[in-house]
Design a protein around this motif. Structure first.
Motif, PDB file in Angstrom:
ATOM      1  N   GLY A 188      28.704  15.147  77.894  1.00 20.86           N
ATOM      2  CA  GLY A 188      29.452  16.435  77.230  1.00 20.86           C
ATOM      3  C   GLY A 188      29.228  17.205  76.886  1.00 20.86           C
ATOM      4  O   GLY A 188      29.261  18.746  76.165  1.00 20.86           O
ATOM      5  N   ALA A 189      27.587  16.676  75.782  1.00 17.43           N
ATOM      6  CA  ALA A 189      27.311  17.804  74.694  1.00 17.43           C
ATOM      7  C   ALA A 189      27.065  19.022  75.985  1.00 17.43           C
ATOM      8  O   ALA A 189      26.656  19.569  75.832  1.00 17.43           O
ATOM      9  CB  ALA A 189      26.023  17.102  74.171  1.00 17.43           C
ATOM     10  N   VAL A 190      26.148  18.248  77.077  1.00 14.35           N
ATOM     11  CA  VAL A 190      25.209  19.472  77.522  1.00 14.35           C
ATOM     12  C   VAL A 190      26.721  20.809  78.558  1.00 14.35           C
ATOM     13  O   VAL A 190      26.417  22.045  78.170  1.00 14.35           O
ATOM     14  CB  VAL A 190      24.572  19.324  79.575  1.00 14.35           C
ATOM     15  CG1 VAL A 190      24.900  20.159  80.422  1.00 14.35           C
ATOM     16  CG2 VAL A 190      24.081  18.360  78.985  1.00 14.35           C
ATOM     17  N   ALA A 191      27.845  19.892  78.584  1.00 16.77           N
ATOM     18  CA  ALA A 191      28.987  21.019  79.017  1.00 16.77           C
ATOM     19  C   ALA A 191      29.525  21.371  77.438  1.00 16.77           C
ATOM     20  O   ALA A 191      29.602  23.092  77.690  1.00 16.77           O
ATOM     21  CB  ALA A 191      30.242  20.085  79.167  1.00 16.77           C
ATOM     22  N   ALA A 192      29.443  21.578  76.565  1.00 17.12           N
ATOM     23  CA  ALA A 192      30.211  22.203  75.440  1.00 17.12           C
ATOM     24  C   ALA A 192      28.322  23.190  75.241  1.00 17.12           C
ATOM     25  O   ALA A 192      28.749  24.625  74.681  1.00 17.12           O
ATOM     26  CB  ALA A 192      29.616  20.877  74.235  1.00 17.12           C
ATOM     27  N   PHE A 193      27.127  23.009  75.361  1.00 18.52           N
ATOM     28  CA  PHE A 193      26.268  23.904  75.086  1.00 18.52           C
ATOM     29  C   PHE A 193      25.723  24.970  76.110  1.00 18.52           C
ATOM     30  O   PHE A 193      26.122  26.030  76.203  1.00 18.52           O
ATOM     31  CB  PHE A 193      25.101  23.007  75.253  1.00 18.52           C
ATOM     32  CG  PHE A 193      23.908  23.780  75.472  1.00 18.52           C
ATOM     33  CD1 PHE A 193      22.950  23.806  74.339  1.00 18.52           C
ATOM     34  CD2 PHE A 193      22.836  24.952  76.610  1.00 18.52           C
ATOM     35  CE1 PHE A 193      21.722  25.139  74.607  1.00 18.52           C
ATOM     36  CE2 PHE A 193      21.940  25.074  76.855  1.00 18.52           C
ATOM     37  CZ  PHE A 193      21.370  25.731  75.785  1.00 18.52           C
ATOM     38  N   LEU A 194      27.017  24.482  77.519  1.00 16.47           N
ATOM     39  CA  LEU A 194      26.705  25.686  78.324  1.00 16.47           C
ATOM     40  C   LEU A 194      27.896  26.367  77.647  1.00 16.47           C
ATOM     41  O   LEU A 194      27.471  27.551  78.042  1.00 16.47           O
ATOM     42  CB  LEU A 194      27.592  25.070  79.804  1.00 16.47           C
ATOM     43  CG  LEU A 194      25.856  24.286  80.070  1.00 16.47           C
ATOM     44  CD1 LEU A 194      26.784  23.649  81.843  1.00 16.47           C
ATOM     45  CD2 LEU A 194      24.961  25.543  80.352  1.00 16.47           C
ATOM     46  N   SER A 195      28.903  26.011  77.036  1.00 13.71           N
ATOM     47  CA  SER A 195      30.264  27.220  76.986  1.00 13.71           C
ATOM     48  C   SER A 195      29.870  27.495  75.815  1.00 13.71           C
ATOM     49  O   SER A 195      29.754  28.779  75.523  1.00 13.71           O
ATOM     50  CB  SER A 195      31.194  26.131  76.240  1.00 13.71           C
ATOM     51  OG  SER A 195      31.731  24.847  77.293  1.00 13.71           O
ATOM     52  N   ALA A 196      28.683  27.123  74.624  1.00 14.09           N
ATOM     53  CA  ALA A 196      28.650  28.043  73.748  1.00 14.09           C
ATOM     54  C   ALA A 196      27.484  29.054  73.936  1.00 14.09           C
ATOM     55  O   ALA A 196      27.667  29.656  73.397  1.00 14.09           O
ATOM     56  CB  ALA A 196      27.682  26.616  72.924  1.00 14.09           C
ATOM     57  N   THR A 197      26.521  28.599  74.727  1.00  9.95           N
ATOM     58  CA  THR A 197      26.082  29.993  75.900  1.00  9.95           C
ATOM     59  C   THR A 197      26.456  31.246  76.204  1.00  9.95           C
ATOM     60  O   THR A 197      26.536  32.130  75.898  1.00  9.95           O
ATOM     61  CB  THR A 197      25.044  29.517  76.618  1.00  9.95           C
ATOM     62  OG1 THR A 197      23.883  28.334  76.343  1.00  9.95           O
ATOM     63  CG2 THR A 197      24.198  30.029  77.152  1.00  9.95           C
ATOM     64  N   ALA A 198      27.934  30.821  77.146  1.00  8.00           N
ATOM     65  CA  ALA A 198      28.965  31.403  77.196  1.00  8.00           C
ATOM     66  C   ALA A 198      29.100  32.262  76.361  1.00  8.00           C
ATOM     67  O   ALA A 198      29.528  33.417  76.447  1.00  8.00           O
ATOM     68  CB  ALA A 198      29.501  30.994  78.303  1.00  8.00           C
ATOM     69  N   PHE A 199      29.695  31.650  75.883  1.00  5.34           N
ATOM     70  CA  PHE A 199      30.413  32.540  74.190  1.00  5.34           C
ATOM     71  C   PHE A 199      29.713  32.985  72.594  1.00  5.34           C
ATOM     72  O   PHE A 199      29.995  33.679  72.142  1.00  5.34           O
ATOM     73  CB  PHE A 199      31.824  32.068  73.274  1.00  5.34           C
ATOM     74  CG  PHE A 199      32.698  31.014  74.062  1.00  5.34           C
ATOM     75  CD1 PHE A 199      33.402  31.472  75.682  1.00  5.34           C
ATOM     76  CD2 PHE A 199      33.170  29.738  74.892  1.00  5.34           C
ATOM     77  CE1 PHE A 199      34.208  31.308  75.978  1.00  5.34           C
ATOM     78  CE2 PHE A 199      33.865  29.258  75.433  1.00  5.34           C
ATOM     79  CZ  PHE A 199      34.423  30.054  76.265  1.00  5.34           C
TER      80      PHE A 199
END
Length: 334
Positions: free
Chosen positions: A256-267
């Motif tokens: 879950g944290a990795v998925a959120a990190f990828l979203s944070a990076t994209a945004f």
């Protein structure tokens, strides 16, 4: 590495975390120090009220930013999607039935407001800025995971649909949806957020002696109690956990944290907001999800999903996860 070790030191030596360790260790050793249920519920409502009110006051002062809206979008998508991944992963790892897998999936898609509270406290102590409006993101991430879990149950013919006629199943589903969207976390968080937005800084100033100054002390008391509950649950429910389930309880938060990190990076999120989004995606519910799953999947075993969420995932997030998420979010600022 230096930043990570610094965050670990700040987190592990903070009073709220040490009180949790006290309650957890004492309970595992056999001491009974948990607060009465009514007192614990009152403290939980206080924490949600304080978070929501302060978030609403900040919202009307600063106006909600595009970044928070992006967090809201990412959070809702993650909450709705993660139960499907958890359900499938549990199918590979264990022979659990559909009801147990869906109930566990709901817990790991929904969020822990106490983990979120501990993360905001850690960020404040570290001097890292974050948007108080992230409280609205936390509230929005409660329900989608539970809706997804109910869908998984109905798709496979398990849960409330298997306990009677179709009409009874529809009534049970409506009860579950009512529990999802009107549970205490969502109502208090969003209600306090709205009141804070209406009253603004003046309203916050009026109640600062109740909602601001005592906040950390109340958090210490609540984490002492929660540590006792988690320790007791692990002490009584460890026999229901096998190595694959423990592996899932430790590994699903990382996914879950990795998925959120990828979203944070994209945004392009800031460190503070990215750390909170990662914390929310990595946490597991033990308030809203258990209440909904008791109705949606009555045959699912609480000794499994509650012990996993509260006895394994919550301590790991509090002691190890939070420093990791904050450190990882710091990479976005480089």
């Amino acid at each position: 590495m230096t930043l990570y070790l610094s965050i670990v030191e700040h987190n592990l030596l903070s009073a709220p975390v040490l009180f949790f360790c006290l309650g957890f260790g004492a309970s595992v050793l056999g001491a009974s120090i948990a607060l009465p249920g009514g007192v614990s519920k009152m403290i939980a409502i206080y924490l949600m009220l304080a978070i929501g009110f302060k978030g609403g006051a900040a919202f009307v002062t600063d106006a909600i930013s595009t970044e928070v809206l992006l967090c809201l979008f990412a959070g809702v998508v993650l909450s709705g999607a993660m139960p499907f991944a958890a359900f499938r992963l549990l199918g590979f790892l264990s022979p659990l039935g559909t009801a147990d897998r869906a109930a566990i999936a709901a817990h790991y898609g929904s969020i822990s407001i106490v983990t979120f509270t501990a993360a905001t406290d850690a960020l404040t102590r570290l001097g890292l800025d974050f948007s108080a409006s992230m409280a609205a993101v936390a509230a929005a991430m409660e329900a989608p995971a539970i809706v997804s879990a109910v869908y998984l149950l109905q798709r496979t013919g398990s849960g409330c649909q298997s306990h009677g006629k179709q009409t009874q199943g529809k009534q049970a589903s409506r009860s579950v949806m009512q529990e999802v969207f009107f549970n205490v976390t969502i109502v208090v968080l969003l209600g306090a957020f709205a009141i804070g937005a209406v009253t603004g800084k003046d309203g916050l100033s009026d109640v600062s002696g109740f909602l601001v100054d005592p906040f950390r002390g109340v958090l210490c008391l609540f984490l002492l109690d929660l540590g006792a509950v988690a320790g007791q649950g692990l002490r009584n429910g460890w026999r229901s956990l096998n190595p694959p389930l423990i592996l899932f309880a430790a590994g699903m938060p990382v996914l879950g944290a990795v998925a959120a990190f990828l979203s944070a990076t994209a945004f392009g999120l800031s460190q503070g907001n990215a750390a909170l989004l990662m914390t929310l995606a990595a946490s597991a519910s033990y308030i809203a999800a258990p209440a909904a799953m008791r109705m949606a999947a009555p045959e699912a075993r609480p000794e499994i999903y509650l012990t996993m969420a509260l006895g394994v995932t919550f301590p790991l997030n509090l002691l190890i996860g939070l420093p990791l998420y904050i450190s990882a979010a710091g990479l976005l600022a480089l």
